[in-house]
Write a protein that holds these residues in place. Structure first.
Motif, PDB file in Angstrom:
ATOM      1  N   PHE A 192       8.705  -5.475  -1.243  1.00 49.48           N
ATOM      2  CA  PHE A 192       7.750  -6.429  -1.073  1.00 49.48           C
ATOM      3  C   PHE A 192       6.821  -6.044   0.259  1.00 49.48           C
ATOM      4  N   GLU A 193       5.701  -5.837   0.049  1.00 52.26           N
ATOM      5  CA  GLU A 193       4.773  -5.498   1.227  1.00 52.26           C
ATOM      6  C   GLU A 193       3.542  -6.342   1.454  1.00 52.26           C
ATOM      7  N   PRO A 194       3.255  -6.852   2.594  1.00 55.54           N
ATOM      8  CA  PRO A 194       1.980  -7.576   2.712  1.00 55.54           C
ATOM      9  C   PRO A 194       0.626  -6.874   2.249  1.00 55.54           C
ATOM     10  N   ARG A 195      -0.312  -7.633   1.736  1.00 61.16           N
ATOM     11  CA  ARG A 195      -1.452  -7.056   1.281  1.00 61.16           C
ATOM     12  C   ARG A 195      -2.386  -6.970   2.680  1.00 61.16           C
ATOM     13  N   LEU A 196      -2.972  -5.613   2.658  1.00 56.86           N
ATOM     14  CA  LEU A 196      -3.829  -5.223   3.877  1.00 56.86           C
ATOM     15  C   LEU A 196      -4.920  -6.273   3.947  1.00 56.86           C
ATOM     16  N   ARG A 197      -5.248  -6.893   5.126  1.00 54.59           N
ATOM     17  CA  ARG A 197      -6.631  -7.661   5.197  1.00 54.59           C
ATOM     18  C   ARG A 197      -7.631  -6.908   5.581  1.00 54.59           C
ATOM     19  N   VAL A 198      -8.598  -6.737   4.965  1.00 54.56           N
ATOM     20  CA  VAL A 198      -9.541  -5.785   5.126  1.00 54.56           C
ATOM     21  C   VAL A 198     -11.050  -6.440   5.478  1.00 54.56           C
ATOM     22  N   VAL A 199     -11.813  -6.179   6.513  1.00 54.70           N
ATOM     23  CA  VAL A 199     -13.054  -6.545   6.712  1.00 54.70           C
ATOM     24  C   VAL A 199     -14.002  -5.331   6.269  1.00 54.70           C
ATOM     25  N   ILE A 214     -13.577  -3.487  -3.920  1.00 55.38           N
ATOM     26  CA  ILE A 214     -13.354  -5.021  -4.658  1.00 55.38           C
ATOM     27  C   ILE A 214     -12.634  -4.897  -5.961  1.00 55.38           C
ATOM     28  N   ASN A 215     -12.949  -3.959  -6.573  1.00 55.67           N
ATOM     29  CA  ASN A 215     -12.515  -3.719  -8.106  1.00 55.67           C
ATOM     30  C   ASN A 215     -10.926  -3.125  -7.934  1.00 55.67           C
ATOM     31  N   GLN A 216     -10.570  -2.615  -6.883  1.00 53.81           N
ATOM     32  CA  GLN A 216      -9.365  -1.991  -6.620  1.00 53.81           C
ATOM     33  C   GLN A 216      -8.358  -2.711  -5.708  1.00 53.81           C
ATOM     34  N   GLN A 217      -8.899  -4.105  -5.510  1.00 53.33           N
ATOM     35  CA  GLN A 217      -7.913  -4.863  -4.426  1.00 53.33           C
ATOM     36  C   GLN A 217      -6.412  -4.826  -4.824  1.00 53.33           C
ATOM     37  N   ASP A 218      -6.299  -5.054  -6.002  1.00 46.40           N
ATOM     38  CA  ASP A 218      -4.748  -5.214  -6.368  1.00 46.40           C
ATOM     39  C   ASP A 218      -4.034  -3.664  -6.709  1.00 46.40           C
ATOM     40  N   ALA A 219      -4.614  -2.771  -6.861  1.00 45.88           N
ATOM     41  CA  ALA A 219      -4.279  -1.608  -6.820  1.00 45.88           C
ATOM     42  C   ALA A 219      -3.957  -0.857  -5.800  1.00 45.88           C
ATOM     43  N   LEU A 220      -4.735  -1.202  -4.726  1.00 47.31           N
ATOM     44  CA  LEU A 220      -4.550  -0.490  -3.139  1.00 47.31           C
ATOM     45  C   LEU A 220      -3.866  -1.639  -2.277  1.00 47.31           C
ATOM     46  N   ASN A 221      -3.608  -2.803  -3.055  1.00 47.24           N
ATOM     47  CA  ASN A 221      -2.805  -3.765  -2.131  1.00 47.24           C
ATOM     48  C   ASN A 221      -3.644  -4.239  -0.902  1.00 47.24           C
ATOM     49  N   ASP A 272      -7.051 -14.393  -3.019  1.00 45.23           N
ATOM     50  CA  ASP A 272      -5.916 -15.346  -3.067  1.00 45.23           C
ATOM     51  C   ASP A 272      -4.837 -15.235  -1.905  1.00 45.23           C
ATOM     52  N   SER A 273      -5.315 -15.925  -0.947  1.00 45.32           N
ATOM     53  CA  SER A 273      -4.235 -15.816   0.155  1.00 45.32           C
ATOM     54  C   SER A 273      -3.046 -16.495   0.059  1.00 45.32           C
ATOM     55  N   SER A 274      -2.866 -17.060  -1.051  1.00 49.42           N
ATOM     56  CA  SER A 274      -1.468 -17.783  -1.298  1.00 49.42           C
ATOM     57  C   SER A 274      -0.274 -16.894  -1.860  1.00 49.42           C
ATOM     58  N   ALA A 275      -0.842 -15.524  -2.131  1.00 56.29           N
ATOM     59  CA  ALA A 275       0.130 -14.554  -2.828  1.00 56.29           C
ATOM     60  C   ALA A 275       0.018 -13.406  -1.972  1.00 56.29           C
ATOM     61  N   PRO A 276       0.483 -13.295  -0.697  1.00 57.79           N
ATOM     62  CA  PRO A 276       0.193 -12.312   0.263  1.00 57.79           C
ATOM     63  C   PRO A 276       0.911 -11.155  -0.059  1.00 57.79           C
ATOM     64  N   PHE A 277       2.239 -10.951  -0.876  1.00 54.50           N
ATOM     65  CA  PHE A 277       2.773 -10.007  -1.072  1.00 54.50           C
ATOM     66  C   PHE A 277       2.917  -9.629  -2.673  1.00 54.50           C
ATOM     67  N   ILE A 278       3.152  -8.269  -2.919  1.00 58.51           N
ATOM     68  CA  ILE A 278       2.971  -7.765  -4.150  1.00 58.51           C
ATOM     69  C   ILE A 278       4.284  -6.627  -4.006  1.00 58.51           C
ATOM     70  N   ALA A 279       4.912  -6.426  -5.130  1.00 56.92           N
ATOM     71  CA  ALA A 279       5.836  -5.321  -5.273  1.00 56.92           C
ATOM     72  C   ALA A 279       5.443  -4.052  -5.433  1.00 56.92           C
ATOM     73  N   ASN A 280       5.966  -3.125  -4.354  1.00 64.87           N
ATOM     74  CA  ASN A 280       5.692  -1.829  -4.382  1.00 64.87           C
ATOM     75  C   ASN A 280       6.826  -0.910  -4.133  1.00 64.87           C
ATOM     76  N   ASP A 281       7.396  -0.195  -5.334  1.00 65.76           N
ATOM     77  CA  ASP A 281       8.204   0.498  -4.959  1.00 65.76           C
ATOM     78  C   ASP A 281       9.672   0.156  -5.004  1.00 65.76           C
ATOM     79  N   GLY A 282       9.614  -1.350  -5.486  1.00 63.31           N
ATOM     80  CA  GLY A 282      10.797  -2.105  -5.476  1.00 63.31           C
ATOM     81  C   GLY A 282      11.152  -2.839  -4.174  1.00 63.31           C
TER      82      GLY A 282
END
Length: 355
Positions: free
Chosen positions: A21-28, A44-51, A9-19
């Motif tokens: 907003f940090e960009p999600r890390l792009r991983v290859v 893959i199963n932890q993408q949201d938890a790991l941001n 979901d590249s349309s949502a590149p930011f998530i809340a983290n300790d109040g």
């Protein structure tokens, strides 16, 4: 090269983290066998938890396998297919080839923040290592600098090591020479084979890379250089290493059986026919014999006892009791099955090569 559209979901590149907003890390992710697939599935199963967003998976080109020699996808590719992640399978990254230059350009288009590498099987040139913002992190199945190279699991068993582990390493242009970011140890149990130790370390590798990705900048800032004087190399296995030399001490042969299971497997010869030795009991250091090395001392229901070489300055030869064998063209058999079938007899002589 095969490319499959990613569902990240590249349309949502930011998530809340300790109040904040940090960009999600792009991983290859780059890997090929089951060892790497375990880590990929976990990430893959932890993408949201790991941001993080796993934006692409790199794996070796499909290879012919099996009796039918049909093209077979790697374990890593199968995981990526199951999750609809973009797949790249370049044969090279060399600047000297058109394909290599195209592969480098493709990697740049993914704009990776970091590349996770596990048993990939391709050499990554400096131009690739420096493409991700935070470089490339390798999941290596040993406690570096011990057992740099292609077969660290097998070599640790063959050497009689009592522990091994996982090292997360910042890759550089050398062969497993980069700075160490994270290390975790794993005991080698007396019954461990290359297969069982592989499974333990694959799971441990997934845990280790997860730990690093939870706070990657901090881990990278505390990276420790390897001591090259303490390094040794885990050379790639060759099939002939499975051939048993019965003049070796029983402890050496027992480690050979465990360290080469399932491939290439330990084997010997009887009357010119190959016999695979699939499993043995721990060496009984109090049981010795005057029989020549390779002689079958007894064929019992629980084990088949064979004379080995002498260890150190002892006067009598070691013995080794193995419990499972496989004759050429046959199925694996227990000692009890061998005993009932009379395929082996007391006094038979194993040889190190076909006569």
């Amino acid at each position: 090269m095969t490319t499959i559209a990613s569902t990240s979901d590249s349309s949502a590149p930011f998530i809340a983290n300790d109040g904040q907003f940090e960009p999600r890390l792009r991983v290859v992710f780059a890997g090929t066998p089951e060892f790497a697939a375990i880590s990929l599935e976990s990430l893959i199963n932890q993408q949201d938890a790991l941001n993080i967003d796993i934006v692409a998976v790199y794996t070796q080109p499909d290879r012919k396998a099996g009796r039918g020699q049909k093209l077979s996808a790697s374990a890593v590719k199968q995981v990526a297919l199951n999750h609809n992640i973009a797949i790249e399978q370049p044969a090279t990254f060399k600047k000297s080839s058109t394909e290599g230059m195209a592969a480098r350009q493709t990697l740049r288009t993914y704009q990776p923040d970091v590349m996770i590498v596990a048993a990939y099987g391709l050499i990554l040139p400096v131009g690739v290592l420096t493409t991700p913002v935070h470089g490339c992190l390798n999941i290596h199945a040993s406690l570096l600098p011990r057992w740099r190279g292609a077969a660290p699991i097998h070599r640790a068993l063959l050497a009689g090591d009592r522990e091994t582990g996982i090292t997360i390493m910042q890759m550089d242009k050398g062969l497993d020479t980069g700075d160490m970011i994270y290390k975790v140890s794993c005991p080698i149990e007396p019954q461990d084979t290359a297969a069982s130790l592989h499974d333990k370390l694959a799971a441990l590798g997934a845990e280790a890379i997860t730990a690093v990705l939870t706070d990657m900048p901090n881990y990278q800032a505390q990276a420790i250089a390897q001591e090259d004087s303490q390094a040794n190399y885990a050379e790639k296995l060759i099939k002939t290493e499975g051939e048993i030399d019965w003049t070796q001490p029983a402890t050496v042969i027992e480690r050979q059986i465990r360290g080469l299971t399932p491939w290439p497997g330990a084997y010997t010869f009887l009357n010119g026919q190959r016999v695979k030795v699939l499993a043995s009991l721990p060496v009984n250091t109090s049981q010795h014999t005057h029989e020549p090395a390779g002689t079958i001392i007894s064929v019992g229901r629980k084990a088949i006892l064979v004379a080995c070489g002498k260890a150190g300055t002892q006067q009598m030869a070691d013995t080794l009791a193995f419990t499972n064998v496989q004759f050429a063209g046959g199925k694996p058999m227990t000692a009890e099955q061998v005993c009932h079938g009379n395929q082996l007899n007391d006094g038979d002589q194993f040889t190190a090569e076909a006569k």
